[in-house]
Design a protein around this motif. Structure first.
Motif, PDB file in Angstrom:
ATOM      1  N   PHE A  74       0.838  -1.200   0.000  1.00  0.00           N
ATOM      2  CA  PHE A  74       0.000   0.000   0.000  1.00  0.00           C
ATOM      3  C   PHE A  74       0.873   1.251   0.000  1.00  0.00           C
ATOM      4  CE2 PHE A  74      -2.705   3.292   1.772  1.00  0.00           C
ATOM      5  CZ  PHE A  74      -3.961   3.020   1.241  1.00  0.00           C
ATOM      6  N   ILE A  75       1.905   1.248   0.843  1.00  0.00           N
ATOM      7  CA  ILE A  75       2.826   2.377   0.926  1.00  0.00           C
ATOM      8  C   ILE A  75       3.496   2.620  -0.422  1.00  0.00           C
ATOM      9  CG2 ILE A  75       5.043   3.101   1.930  1.00  0.00           C
ATOM     10  CD1 ILE A  75       4.078   1.681   4.541  1.00  0.00           C
ATOM     11  N   ALA A  76       3.938   1.546  -1.068  1.00  0.00           N
ATOM     12  CA  ALA A  76       4.595   1.674  -2.373  1.00  0.00           C
ATOM     13  C   ALA A  76       3.619   2.167  -3.436  1.00  0.00           C
ATOM     14  CB  ALA A  76       5.200   0.334  -2.780  1.00  0.00           C
ATOM     15  N   LYS A  77       2.416   1.620  -3.437  1.00  0.00           N
ATOM     16  CA  LYS A  77       1.418   1.989  -4.443  1.00  0.00           C
ATOM     17  C   LYS A  77       1.097   3.474  -4.402  1.00  0.00           C
ATOM     18  CE  LYS A  77      -3.390   1.149  -5.829  1.00  0.00           C
ATOM     19  NZ  LYS A  77      -4.612   0.352  -5.579  1.00  0.00           N
ATOM     20  N   HIS A  78       1.008   4.018  -3.200  1.00  0.00           N
ATOM     21  CA  HIS A  78       0.582   5.409  -3.032  1.00  0.00           C
ATOM     22  C   HIS A  78       1.761   6.367  -2.796  1.00  0.00           C
ATOM     23  CE1 HIS A  78      -3.684   4.396  -3.099  1.00  0.00           C
ATOM     24  NE2 HIS A  78      -3.389   3.355  -2.332  1.00  0.00           N
ATOM     25  N   GLY A  79       2.989   5.847  -2.850  1.00  0.00           N
ATOM     26  CA  GLY A  79       4.160   6.706  -2.719  1.00  0.00           C
ATOM     27  C   GLY A  79       4.270   7.405  -1.378  1.00  0.00           C
ATOM     28  N   LEU A  80       4.018   6.664  -0.308  1.00  0.00           N
ATOM     29  CA  LEU A  80       3.962   7.269   1.032  1.00  0.00           C
ATOM     30  C   LEU A  80       5.294   7.083   1.766  1.00  0.00           C
ATOM     31  CD1 LEU A  80       0.354   6.092   1.915  1.00  0.00           C
ATOM     32  CD2 LEU A  80       1.082   8.266   0.910  1.00  0.00           C
ATOM     33  N   ALA A  81       6.344   7.616   1.169  1.00  0.00           N
ATOM     34  CA  ALA A  81       7.698   7.390   1.668  1.00  0.00           C
ATOM     35  C   ALA A  81       7.964   8.039   3.024  1.00  0.00           C
ATOM     36  CB  ALA A  81       8.714   7.901   0.647  1.00  0.00           C
ATOM     37  N   LYS A  82       7.149   9.000   3.421  1.00  0.00           N
ATOM     38  CA  LYS A  82       7.383   9.674   4.704  1.00  0.00           C
ATOM     39  C   LYS A  82       6.937   8.841   5.902  1.00  0.00           C
ATOM     40  CE  LYS A  82       7.084  14.435   2.962  1.00  0.00           C
ATOM     41  NZ  LYS A  82       6.343  15.718   3.065  1.00  0.00           N
ATOM     42  N   ASP A 114      -3.985  16.535  10.318  1.00  0.00           N
ATOM     43  CA  ASP A 114      -2.778  16.534   9.484  1.00  0.00           C
ATOM     44  C   ASP A 114      -1.521  16.702  10.341  1.00  0.00           C
ATOM     45  OD1 ASP A 114      -4.242  16.194   7.183  1.00  0.00           O
ATOM     46  OD2 ASP A 114      -4.180  18.299   6.599  1.00  0.00           O
ATOM     47  N   THR A 115      -1.591  17.630  11.280  1.00  0.00           N
ATOM     48  CA  THR A 115      -0.434  17.943  12.117  1.00  0.00           C
ATOM     49  C   THR A 115      -0.061  16.784  13.034  1.00  0.00           C
ATOM     50  OG1 THR A 115      -0.946  20.306  12.070  1.00  0.00           O
ATOM     51  CG2 THR A 115       0.448  19.546  13.868  1.00  0.00           C
ATOM     52  N   VAL A 116      -1.039  16.239  13.734  1.00  0.00           N
ATOM     53  CA  VAL A 116      -0.753  15.166  14.692  1.00  0.00           C
ATOM     54  C   VAL A 116      -0.389  13.873  13.963  1.00  0.00           C
ATOM     55  CG1 VAL A 116      -1.639  13.810  16.630  1.00  0.00           C
ATOM     56  CG2 VAL A 116      -2.159  16.260  16.468  1.00  0.00           C
ATOM     57  N   ASN A 117      -0.996  13.623  12.816  1.00  0.00           N
ATOM     58  CA  ASN A 117      -0.594  12.466  12.016  1.00  0.00           C
ATOM     59  C   ASN A 117       0.887  12.542  11.651  1.00  0.00           C
ATOM     60  OD1 ASN A 117      -2.483  10.448  11.641  1.00  0.00           O
ATOM     61  ND2 ASN A 117      -3.532  11.506   9.982  1.00  0.00           N
ATOM     62  N   ARG A 118       1.341  13.738  11.300  1.00  0.00           N
ATOM     63  CA  ARG A 118       2.753  13.921  10.958  1.00  0.00           C
ATOM     64  C   ARG A 118       3.636  13.614  12.165  1.00  0.00           C
ATOM     65  NH1 ARG A 118       2.530  18.872   9.622  1.00  0.00           N
ATOM     66  NH2 ARG A 118       3.956  19.908  11.043  1.00  0.00           N
ATOM     67  N   ALA A 119       3.220  14.098  13.330  1.00  0.00           N
ATOM     68  CA  ALA A 119       3.985  13.830  14.553  1.00  0.00           C
ATOM     69  C   ALA A 119       4.072  12.342  14.842  1.00  0.00           C
ATOM     70  CB  ALA A 119       3.348  14.559  15.734  1.00  0.00           C
ATOM     71  N   MET A 120       2.952  11.649  14.651  1.00  0.00           N
ATOM     72  CA  MET A 120       2.868  10.227  14.995  1.00  0.00           C
ATOM     73  C   MET A 120       3.588   9.338  13.991  1.00  0.00           C
ATOM     74  SD  MET A 120       1.114   9.179  17.757  1.00  0.00           S
ATOM     75  CE  MET A 120       0.394   7.610  17.255  1.00  0.00           C
ATOM     76  N   TRP A 121       3.337   9.563  12.696  1.00  0.00           N
ATOM     77  CA  TRP A 121       3.716   8.577  11.685  1.00  0.00           C
ATOM     78  C   TRP A 121       4.783   9.059  10.707  1.00  0.00           C
ATOM     79  CZ3 TRP A 121       2.467   4.370  13.708  1.00  0.00           C
ATOM     80  CH2 TRP A 121       1.309   4.258  14.475  1.00  0.00           C
ATOM     81  N   GLU A 122       5.286  10.274  10.910  1.00  0.00           N
ATOM     82  CA  GLU A 122       6.431  10.732  10.124  1.00  0.00           C
ATOM     83  C   GLU A 122       7.592  11.086  11.044  1.00  0.00           C
ATOM     84  OE1 GLU A 122       5.265  13.800   7.352  1.00  0.00           O
ATOM     85  OE2 GLU A 122       3.452  12.707   6.777  1.00  0.00           O
ATOM     86  N   ASP A 123       7.295  11.807  12.134  1.00  0.00           N
ATOM     87  CA  ASP A 123       8.350  12.246  13.051  1.00  0.00           C
ATOM     88  C   ASP A 123       8.576  11.289  14.225  1.00  0.00           C
ATOM     89  OD1 ASP A 123       8.464  14.398  11.374  1.00  0.00           O
ATOM     90  OD2 ASP A 123       7.505  15.814  12.741  1.00  0.00           O
TER      91      ASP A 123
END
Length: 199
Positions: A74-82, A114-123
């Motif tokens: 799923f990550i590869a299909k949608h280009g969710l590299a972050k 958007d902000t908290v998702n970034r904190a959780m799953w990117e940072d």
């Protein structure tokens, strides 16, 4: 008449993050509006007897490996590299989900998600730590201490509990769950079915 896609949401689900990142194109194609309903995944699990995959399939390593393979696809299909699995996972999301109710009350739920998702799953931040959460929110356009202080208001607590109870009543057992009208769809791998229902 505008079509509506409802997402039952909790920051604790990495699949909810992945789903939200994949949804914009679907929404563009269907012309649907997204409505996010904050609920407490732990409360849903407790009420329904469901468990997180890492717990549910702990004794079935092949099943757990396949779940991880599907996520990578799923990550590869949608280009969710972050995306990165949070090193503190599982994170207790009660504070930040009550924060979502506050943000909804203040008309800024989409930005907050958007902000908290970034904190959780990117940072990879430990967002059940109030100091960490307040600092990150303040650095990203929110008044972190004030917002988190509001999470202790009885009305805010009650709204999250009511959302969660209502979701369970509608048949929700996990997150992400979608509703198109009364039709329910579970999981990021049902987006094709969701799109058909919206069409």
């Amino acid at each position: 008449m505008t079509k509506t896609l409802e997402l039952i949401f909790d920051f604790g689900s990495p699949n909810a993050y992945l789903t939200l990142k994949a949804l914009p194109e679907l929404l563009d194609r269907t012309g649907a509006d997204l409505v996010i309903t904050p609920c407490l995944l732990g409360g849903i699990f407790k009420a329904t007897g469901n468990k997180a995959p890492m717990v549910q399939y702990a004794d079935a390593p092949a099943k757990l490996a396949y779940e991880n393979l599907e996520m990578r696809r799923f990550i590869a299909k949608h280009g969710l590299a972050k995306f990165h699995l949070n090193p503190h996972f599982p994170v207790n999301t009660l504070l930040i989900m009550r924060g979502a109710i506050v943000a909804e009350d203040e008309g800024v739920l989409d930005d907050y998600v958007d902000t908290v998702n970034r904190a959780m799953w990117e940072d990879g931040l430990k967002m059940d730590d109030p100091e960490v959460a307040a600092t990150f929110l303040s650095a990203n356009g929110f008044d972190g201490p004030t917002l988190l202080a509001r999470t202790q208001e009885p009305e805010i607590k009650a709204k999250l509990a009511a959302n969660t109870e209502a979701a369970v009543t509608r048949g929700v057992f996990g997150i992400p769950t979608f509703f198109v009208g009364d039709e329910m769809f579970f999981g990021k791998d049902r987006l094709d079915q969701v799109e058909e229902a919206l069409g």
